[in-house]
Write a protein that holds these residues in place. Structure first.
Motif, PDB file in Angstrom:
ATOM      1  N   ASN A  44       0.787  -1.238   0.000  1.00 26.84           N
ATOM      2  CA  ASN A  44       0.000   0.000   0.000  1.00 26.84           C
ATOM      3  C   ASN A  44       0.815   1.282   0.000  1.00 26.84           C
ATOM      4  O   ASN A  44       0.261   2.365  -0.237  1.00 26.84           O
ATOM      5  CB  ASN A  44      -0.935   0.002   1.219  1.00 26.84           C
ATOM      6  CG  ASN A  44      -2.050  -1.014   1.105  1.00 26.84           C
ATOM      7  OD1 ASN A  44      -3.027  -0.787   0.410  1.00 26.84           O
ATOM      8  ND2 ASN A  44      -1.898  -2.147   1.777  1.00 26.84           N
ATOM      9  N   ARG A  77      -3.845   8.347   3.478  1.00 25.35           N
ATOM     10  CA  ARG A  77      -3.833   6.951   3.053  1.00 25.35           C
ATOM     11  C   ARG A  77      -3.724   6.012   4.264  1.00 25.35           C
ATOM     12  O   ARG A  77      -4.368   4.964   4.310  1.00 25.35           O
ATOM     13  CB  ARG A  77      -2.672   6.694   2.094  1.00 25.35           C
ATOM     14  CG  ARG A  77      -2.833   5.382   1.323  1.00 25.35           C
ATOM     15  CD  ARG A  77      -1.640   5.074   0.446  1.00 25.35           C
ATOM     16  NE  ARG A  77      -1.349   6.124  -0.514  1.00 25.35           N
ATOM     17  CZ  ARG A  77      -0.347   6.051  -1.383  1.00 25.35           C
ATOM     18  NH1 ARG A  77       0.446   4.979  -1.388  1.00 25.35           N
ATOM     19  NH2 ARG A  77      -0.124   7.035  -2.231  1.00 25.35           N
ATOM     20  N   LYS A  80      -7.200   5.979   5.978  1.00 23.37           N
ATOM     21  CA  LYS A  80      -8.182   5.243   5.166  1.00 23.37           C
ATOM     22  C   LYS A  80      -7.935   3.734   5.256  1.00 23.37           C
ATOM     23  O   LYS A  80      -8.873   2.949   5.440  1.00 23.37           O
ATOM     24  CB  LYS A  80      -8.125   5.704   3.715  1.00 23.37           C
ATOM     25  CG  LYS A  80      -9.145   5.011   2.796  1.00 23.37           C
ATOM     26  CD  LYS A  80      -9.100   5.602   1.391  1.00 23.37           C
ATOM     27  CE  LYS A  80     -10.155   4.960   0.483  1.00 23.37           C
ATOM     28  NZ  LYS A  80      -9.884   3.538   0.204  1.00 23.37           N
ATOM     29  N   VAL A 156      -7.266  11.163  -0.323  1.00 22.44           N
ATOM     30  CA  VAL A 156      -6.667   9.996  -0.975  1.00 22.44           C
ATOM     31  C   VAL A 156      -6.929  10.027  -2.482  1.00 22.44           C
ATOM     32  O   VAL A 156      -6.028   9.761  -3.291  1.00 22.44           O
ATOM     33  CB  VAL A 156      -7.212   8.692  -0.364  1.00 22.44           C
ATOM     34  CG1 VAL A 156      -6.751   7.474  -1.168  1.00 22.44           C
ATOM     35  CG2 VAL A 156      -6.750   8.559   1.090  1.00 22.44           C
TER      36      VAL A 156
END
Length: 278
Positions: A44, A77, A80, A156
């Motif tokens: 990620n 990010r 989230k 994001v």
């Protein structure tokens, strides 16, 4: 390897308990799959790893990003992924099954809201160190907290090259200073009316359990902030005659204070422990 006798003793204690107090740290969420390092991090944050040489999500939260645009590129990010995207498929739901028919309360240093996402009663959970889902003024000029889901998703969606657009930097609607995640990082952490109400419910729960069969289920508490849960639970175990501490940790389970044989100290995998209690 978790011993059979520890499982059986823990089962019996929980079955006989009148009240259950859960103390949860990062180790519990890790057991549920919320890893801050390894493949979950590299999958990620490959762009951040390449650009900033970041190594994991925990240390990255303290990284000195050169600009607010870059800082919010990372943090949006991070929030989230760890608050809104992750769904606990086991461990937390299994833990709820163990206590849902009991008089229970939860105190946790985790900010991931996995207890509420798993169906625990919000009025029985005290997230003492804050939650990812809220923003506060950095000053703070006031104690209002702001739900951030819509804002985080927008940050994001609109970030590029590890940056967000400057006009999207979250700012306080009262003083114009920056908003920051509502996580206890320093003395500016907001303890508002809701925080104090949850703290009072926790204190009342502990006081009311003094003469009852109390089981404290301490899961994944290390030594970052042992004064919040780990050491107080040991003190309660010694002070309350009918209380028992069940401590489960992948690392050190020794007590700071003397803990008698009535308590259960399990060094092992938390997910395995909870699964075997079902």
């Amino acid at each position: 390897m978790i011993e059979v006798e520890d499982i059986e003793k823990s089962k019996a204690l929980l079955a006989d308990a009148e009240v259950v107090l859960i103390g949860a740290g990062a180790g519990l969420s890790t057991a549920a799959g919320l890893y801050y390092g390894g493949k979950r991090f590299t999958d990620n944050f490959s762009d951040y790893i390449e650009k900033y040489k970041l190594t994991d999500m925990y240390s990255s939260a303290f990284y000195a990003f050169p600009t607010l645009e870059e800082k919010w590129g990372y943090f949006s990010r991070h929030i989230k992924l760890n608050r809104y995207d992750f769904e606990p498929e086991h461990v937390y739901p299994e833990l709820l099954r163990l206590v849902k028919d009991k008089d229970y309360f939860v105190i946790t240093t985790n900010g991931d809201s996995l207890f509420s996402k798993s169906g625990f009663d919000a009025n029985k959970v005290f997230a003492t160190q804050g939650e990812y889902s809220k923003f506060q003024c950095e000053t703070p000029c006031h104690d209002t907290l702001y739900d951030n889901k819509e804002m985080v998703f927008k940050l994001v969606e609109q970030q590029s090259n590890c940056r967000i657009p400057s006009h999207l930097i979250p700012t306080c609607p009262v003083c114009g200073k920056n908003l920051v995640p509502h996580l206890r990082m320093d003395h500016t952490f907001v303890e508002n009316r809701d925080w104090y109400a949850a703290n009072e419910r926790y204190v009342d729960f502990v006081k009311n359990a003094q003469d009852k069969k109390l089981v404290m289920l301490e899961l994944g508490i290390g030594f970052n902030t042992p004064g919040i849960i780990r050491w107080p639970f040991e003190q309660i175990a010694n002070a309350y005659e009918k209380s028992t501490l069940i401590r489960v940790n992948s690392d050190n389970v020794d007590g700071r204070y003397h803990l008698s044989a009535k308590n259960v100290l399990v060094k092992g995998d938390i997910a395995e422990f909870i699964e075997r209690l079902q």
